[in-house]
Design a protein around this motif. Structure first.
Motif, PDB file in Angstrom:
ATOM      1  N   VAL A  59       2.552 -10.703  -2.483  1.00 48.95           N
ATOM      2  CA  VAL A  59       1.097 -10.610  -2.561  1.00 48.95           C
ATOM      3  C   VAL A  59       0.516 -12.020  -2.488  1.00 48.95           C
ATOM      4  CG1 VAL A  59      -0.860  -9.827  -3.943  1.00 48.95           C
ATOM      5  CG2 VAL A  59       1.281  -8.531  -3.983  1.00 48.95           C
ATOM      6  N   VAL A  60      -0.384 -12.232  -1.528  1.00 48.79           N
ATOM      7  CA  VAL A  60      -1.015 -13.535  -1.324  1.00 48.79           C
ATOM      8  C   VAL A  60      -2.491 -13.430  -1.672  1.00 48.79           C
ATOM      9  CG1 VAL A  60      -1.532 -15.358   0.357  1.00 48.79           C
ATOM     10  CG2 VAL A  60       0.592 -14.051   0.544  1.00 48.79           C
ATOM     11  N   LYS A  61      -2.988 -14.391  -2.448  1.00 55.21           N
ATOM     12  CA  LYS A  61      -4.417 -14.411  -2.750  1.00 55.21           C
ATOM     13  C   LYS A  61      -5.153 -14.868  -1.493  1.00 55.21           C
ATOM     14  CE  LYS A  61      -6.064 -15.874  -6.766  1.00 55.21           C
ATOM     15  NZ  LYS A  61      -6.609 -16.738  -7.840  1.00 55.21           N
ATOM     16  N   ALA A  62      -5.776 -13.915  -0.799  1.00 58.40           N
ATOM     17  CA  ALA A  62      -6.465 -14.200   0.460  1.00 58.40           C
ATOM     18  C   ALA A  62      -7.375 -13.025   0.799  1.00 58.40           C
ATOM     19  CB  ALA A  62      -5.452 -14.412   1.585  1.00 58.40           C
ATOM     20  N   TYR A  63      -8.409 -13.281   1.584  1.00 62.55           N
ATOM     21  CA  TYR A  63      -9.289 -12.210   2.050  1.00 62.55           C
ATOM     22  C   TYR A  63      -8.467 -11.178   2.803  1.00 62.55           C
ATOM     23  CZ  TYR A  63     -12.463  -9.622   5.030  1.00 62.55           C
ATOM     24  OH  TYR A  63     -13.114  -8.608   5.684  1.00 62.55           O
ATOM     25  N   CYS A  64      -8.753  -9.890   2.585  1.00 58.72           N
ATOM     26  CA  CYS A  64      -8.010  -8.832   3.259  1.00 58.72           C
ATOM     27  C   CYS A  64      -8.947  -7.672   3.592  1.00 58.72           C
ATOM     28  CB  CYS A  64      -6.862  -8.350   2.376  1.00 58.72           C
ATOM     29  SG  CYS A  64      -5.733  -7.208   3.205  1.00 58.72           S
ATOM     30  N   ASP A  65      -8.751  -7.092   4.776  1.00 58.47           N
ATOM     31  CA  ASP A  65      -9.489  -5.917   5.230  1.00 58.47           C
ATOM     32  C   ASP A  65      -8.453  -4.870   5.593  1.00 58.47           C
ATOM     33  OD1 ASP A  65     -10.896  -3.969   6.571  1.00 58.47           O
ATOM     34  OD2 ASP A  65     -11.934  -5.345   7.914  1.00 58.47           O
ATOM     35  N   ASN A  66      -8.449  -3.739   4.895  1.00 57.11           N
ATOM     36  CA  ASN A  66      -7.399  -2.746   5.134  1.00 57.11           C
ATOM     37  C   ASN A  66      -7.685  -1.801   6.289  1.00 57.11           C
ATOM     38  OD1 ASN A  66      -9.270  -0.956   4.119  1.00 57.11           O
ATOM     39  ND2 ASN A  66      -8.060  -0.315   2.368  1.00 57.11           N
ATOM     40  N   GLY A  67      -8.842  -1.924   6.921  1.00 54.93           N
ATOM     41  CA  GLY A  67      -9.165  -1.093   8.069  1.00 54.93           C
ATOM     42  C   GLY A  67      -9.566   0.322   7.727  1.00 54.93           C
ATOM     43  N   MET A  68      -9.565   0.685   6.446  1.00 59.11           N
ATOM     44  CA  MET A  68      -9.900   2.057   6.045  1.00 59.11           C
ATOM     45  C   MET A  68     -11.314   2.175   5.483  1.00 59.11           C
ATOM     46  SD  MET A  68      -6.454   3.564   4.259  1.00 59.11           S
ATOM     47  CE  MET A  68      -6.312   2.285   3.026  1.00 59.11           C
ATOM     48  N   SER A  69     -11.880   1.090   5.013  1.00 56.80           N
ATOM     49  CA  SER A  69     -13.185   1.145   4.376  1.00 56.80           C
ATOM     50  C   SER A  69     -13.902  -0.173   4.609  1.00 56.80           C
ATOM     51  CB  SER A  69     -13.026   1.387   2.869  1.00 56.80           C
ATOM     52  OG  SER A  69     -12.456   0.241   2.260  1.00 56.80           O
TER      53      SER A  69
ATOM     54  N   GLY B 190      -9.217  -9.100  -2.275  1.00 57.99           N
ATOM     55  CA  GLY B 190      -8.859 -10.487  -2.513  1.00 57.99           C
ATOM     56  C   GLY B 190      -7.377 -10.773  -2.418  1.00 57.99           C
ATOM     57  N   PHE B 191      -6.586  -9.737  -2.082  1.00 56.58           N
ATOM     58  CA  PHE B 191      -5.136  -9.914  -1.978  1.00 56.58           C
ATOM     59  C   PHE B 191      -4.592  -9.246  -0.723  1.00 56.58           C
ATOM     60  CE2 PHE B 191      -5.924  -9.921  -6.621  1.00 56.58           C
ATOM     61  CZ  PHE B 191      -5.413 -11.176  -6.931  1.00 56.58           C
ATOM     62  N   ASP B 192      -3.741  -9.958  -0.011  1.00 54.64           N
ATOM     63  CA  ASP B 192      -3.026  -9.445   1.152  1.00 54.64           C
ATOM     64  C   ASP B 192      -1.590  -9.159   0.720  1.00 54.64           C
ATOM     65  OD1 ASP B 192      -2.938  -9.480   4.385  1.00 54.64           O
ATOM     66  OD2 ASP B 192      -1.076 -10.273   3.564  1.00 54.64           O
ATOM     67  N   ALA B 193      -1.022  -8.024   1.152  1.00 58.65           N
ATOM     68  CA  ALA B 193       0.310  -7.639   0.688  1.00 58.65           C
ATOM     69  C   ALA B 193       1.250  -7.294   1.829  1.00 58.65           C
ATOM     70  CB  ALA B 193       0.209  -6.447  -0.249  1.00 58.65           C
ATOM     71  N   THR B 194       2.521  -7.621   1.627  1.00 56.03           N
ATOM     72  CA  THR B 194       3.604  -7.180   2.500  1.00 56.03           C
ATOM     73  C   THR B 194       4.640  -6.487   1.624  1.00 56.03           C
ATOM     74  OG1 THR B 194       3.260  -9.054   3.991  1.00 56.03           O
ATOM     75  CG2 THR B 194       5.356  -7.882   4.177  1.00 56.03           C
ATOM     76  N   VAL B 195       4.991  -5.262   1.994  1.00 56.07           N
ATOM     77  CA  VAL B 195       5.971  -4.469   1.262  1.00 56.07           C
ATOM     78  C   VAL B 195       7.211  -4.331   2.136  1.00 56.07           C
ATOM     79  CG1 VAL B 195       6.480  -2.198   0.271  1.00 56.07           C
ATOM     80  CG2 VAL B 195       4.201  -3.211  -0.010  1.00 56.07           C
ATOM     81  N   ILE B 196       8.372  -4.683   1.580  1.00 55.72           N
ATOM     82  CA  ILE B 196       9.626  -4.615   2.329  1.00 55.72           C
ATOM     83  C   ILE B 196      10.613  -3.756   1.552  1.00 55.72           C
ATOM     84  CG2 ILE B 196      11.523  -5.947   3.347  1.00 55.72           C
ATOM     85  CD1 ILE B 196       9.558  -8.415   3.091  1.00 55.72           C
ATOM     86  N   VAL B 197      11.072  -2.681   2.189  1.00 54.66           N
ATOM     87  CA  VAL B 197      12.109  -1.831   1.615  1.00 54.66           C
ATOM     88  C   VAL B 197      13.349  -1.975   2.491  1.00 54.66           C
ATOM     89  CG1 VAL B 197      12.814   0.535   1.105  1.00 54.66           C
ATOM     90  CG2 VAL B 197      10.484  -0.202   0.596  1.00 54.66           C
TER      91      VAL B 197
ATOM     92  N   LEU C 273       5.701  -2.823   5.458  1.00 52.60           N
ATOM     93  CA  LEU C 273       4.306  -2.398   5.494  1.00 52.60           C
ATOM     94  C   LEU C 273       3.394  -3.577   5.181  1.00 52.60           C
ATOM     95  CD1 LEU C 273       4.848   0.809   3.325  1.00 52.60           C
ATOM     96  CD2 LEU C 273       4.573   0.755   5.810  1.00 52.60           C
ATOM     97  N   SER C 274       2.195  -3.545   5.733  1.00 52.25           N
ATOM     98  CA  SER C 274       1.237  -4.625   5.498  1.00 52.25           C
ATOM     99  C   SER C 274      -0.113  -4.025   5.137  1.00 52.25           C
ATOM    100  CB  SER C 274       1.105  -5.487   6.755  1.00 52.25           C
ATOM    101  OG  SER C 274       0.191  -6.537   6.544  1.00 52.25           O
ATOM    102  N   GLY C 275      -0.788  -4.615   4.134  1.00 52.85           N
ATOM    103  CA  GLY C 275      -2.089  -4.093   3.727  1.00 52.85           C
ATOM    104  C   GLY C 275      -2.753  -4.971   2.691  1.00 52.85           C
ATOM    105  N   CYS C 276      -3.617  -4.369   1.879  1.00 57.32           N
ATOM    106  CA  CYS C 276      -4.419  -5.082   0.886  1.00 57.32           C
ATOM    107  C   CYS C 276      -4.174  -4.524  -0.513  1.00 57.32           C
ATOM    108  CB  CYS C 276      -5.903  -4.943   1.217  1.00 57.32           C
ATOM    109  SG  CYS C 276      -6.349  -5.418   2.880  1.00 57.32           S
ATOM    110  N   CYS C 277      -4.482  -5.332  -1.535  1.00 61.07           N
ATOM    111  CA  CYS C 277      -4.279  -4.902  -2.926  1.00 61.07           C
ATOM    112  C   CYS C 277      -5.540  -5.077  -3.755  1.00 61.07           C
ATOM    113  CB  CYS C 277      -3.176  -5.731  -3.590  1.00 61.07           C
ATOM    114  SG  CYS C 277      -1.547  -5.519  -2.879  1.00 61.07           S
ATOM    115  N   GLU C 278      -5.626  -4.262  -4.799  1.00 62.82           N
ATOM    116  CA  GLU C 278      -6.676  -4.422  -5.804  1.00 62.82           C
ATOM    117  C   GLU C 278      -6.063  -4.309  -7.190  1.00 62.82           C
ATOM    118  OE1 GLU C 278      -9.609  -1.297  -5.563  1.00 62.82           O
ATOM    119  OE2 GLU C 278      -8.110   0.139  -4.917  1.00 62.82           O
ATOM    120  N   LEU C 279      -6.660  -5.012  -8.136  1.00 62.46           N
ATOM    121  CA  LEU C 279      -6.210  -4.970  -9.525  1.00 62.46           C
ATOM    122  C   LEU C 279      -6.720  -3.693 -10.169  1.00 62.46           C
ATOM    123  CD1 LEU C 279      -7.071  -8.669 -10.469  1.00 62.46           C
ATOM    124  CD2 LEU C 279      -4.901  -7.769  -9.595  1.00 62.46           C
ATOM    125  N   ALA C 280      -5.935  -3.126 -11.078  1.00 63.40           N
ATOM    126  CA  ALA C 280      -6.328  -1.868 -11.725  1.00 63.40           C
ATOM    127  C   ALA C 280      -5.843  -1.838 -13.163  1.00 63.40           C
ATOM    128  CB  ALA C 280      -5.765  -0.684 -10.936  1.00 63.40           C
TER     129      ALA C 280
END
Length: 199
Positions: A161-171, A176-183, A191-198
């Motif tokens: 997770v990188v602290k950076a502007y991110c647009d997930n293309g869905m909304s 404020g976070f860009d993410a890469t998920v590797i399995v 997978l590549s996308g955006c994150c939010e704190l919860a």
């Protein structure tokens, strides 16, 4: 002396800005009222949404003056920081939950640091792949990066997770976070996308 004071103030402002994104709770709003969310950082901008008087775990993505950018109903907007109290555990290194997602393919991951992370993709959206995970760890470099690792049997999970502007293309939301998920392992994927704190 004035120059020194000015530089100290600039340093304080920069440090404060670097504290975002961060979770906040709404405070100081009467129980029969709401906290307005506006189209821009100021009271003269039109209202585009609202937060309940007792809203909790509101993610402020970035700040401008005394205003914070939040997402409400798939739309970014600005609200007064006067009515938002930052949480002690509201930063990425301490939050109890992180939610990330993206498109092409549509996917999401629900992360509970130190416990579990469940990845859902079109192939397994009903159940998802669940991994036991450790805590978020800071990777120190010029970009602020955080890494989460885990496993499930012969499969391994890494989330960067990188602290950076991110647009997930869905909304229209801003993240404020860009993410890469590797399995890795059987039927691995990236997978590549955006994150939010919860919460």
């Amino acid at each position: 002396m004035r120059l020194l004071c000015g530089l100290l103030l600039l340093g304080t402002a920069a440090a404060a800005q670097s504290d975002y994104p961060r979770l906040h709770d709404v405070v100081g709003v009467a129980s029969n009222d709401v906290l307005n969310v506006r189209a821009g950082p100021g009271a003269s901008h039109p209202i585009v949404g609202e937060l309940a008087y007792d809203s909790r775990a509101v993610e402020v993505i970035r700040v401008e003056g005394n205003w914070g950018l939040v997402n409400v109903h798939e739309l970014p907007g600005w609200t007064s920081l006067r009515y938002l109290a930052p949480r002690v555990d509201g930063d990425i290194g301490n939050v109890p939950r992180l939610i990330c997602g993206g498109t092409e393919p549509f996917w999401d991951i629900d992360i509970r640091p130190g416990q579990s992370a469940t990845v859902k993709t079109p192939v397994n959206y009903e159940v998802g792949d669940t991994f036991s995970v450790g805590l978020m760890k800071r990777a120190y470099n010029p970009l602020e990066k955080w890494v989460l690792q885990g496993g499930a049997g012969a499969r391994d999970l890494s989330v960067v997770v990188v602290k950076a502007y991110c647009d997930n293309g869905m909304s229209d939301n801003e993240y404020g976070f860009d993410a890469t998920v590797i399995v890795t392992g059987t039927d691995g994927y990236v997978l590549s996308g955006c994150c939010e704190l919860a919460d």
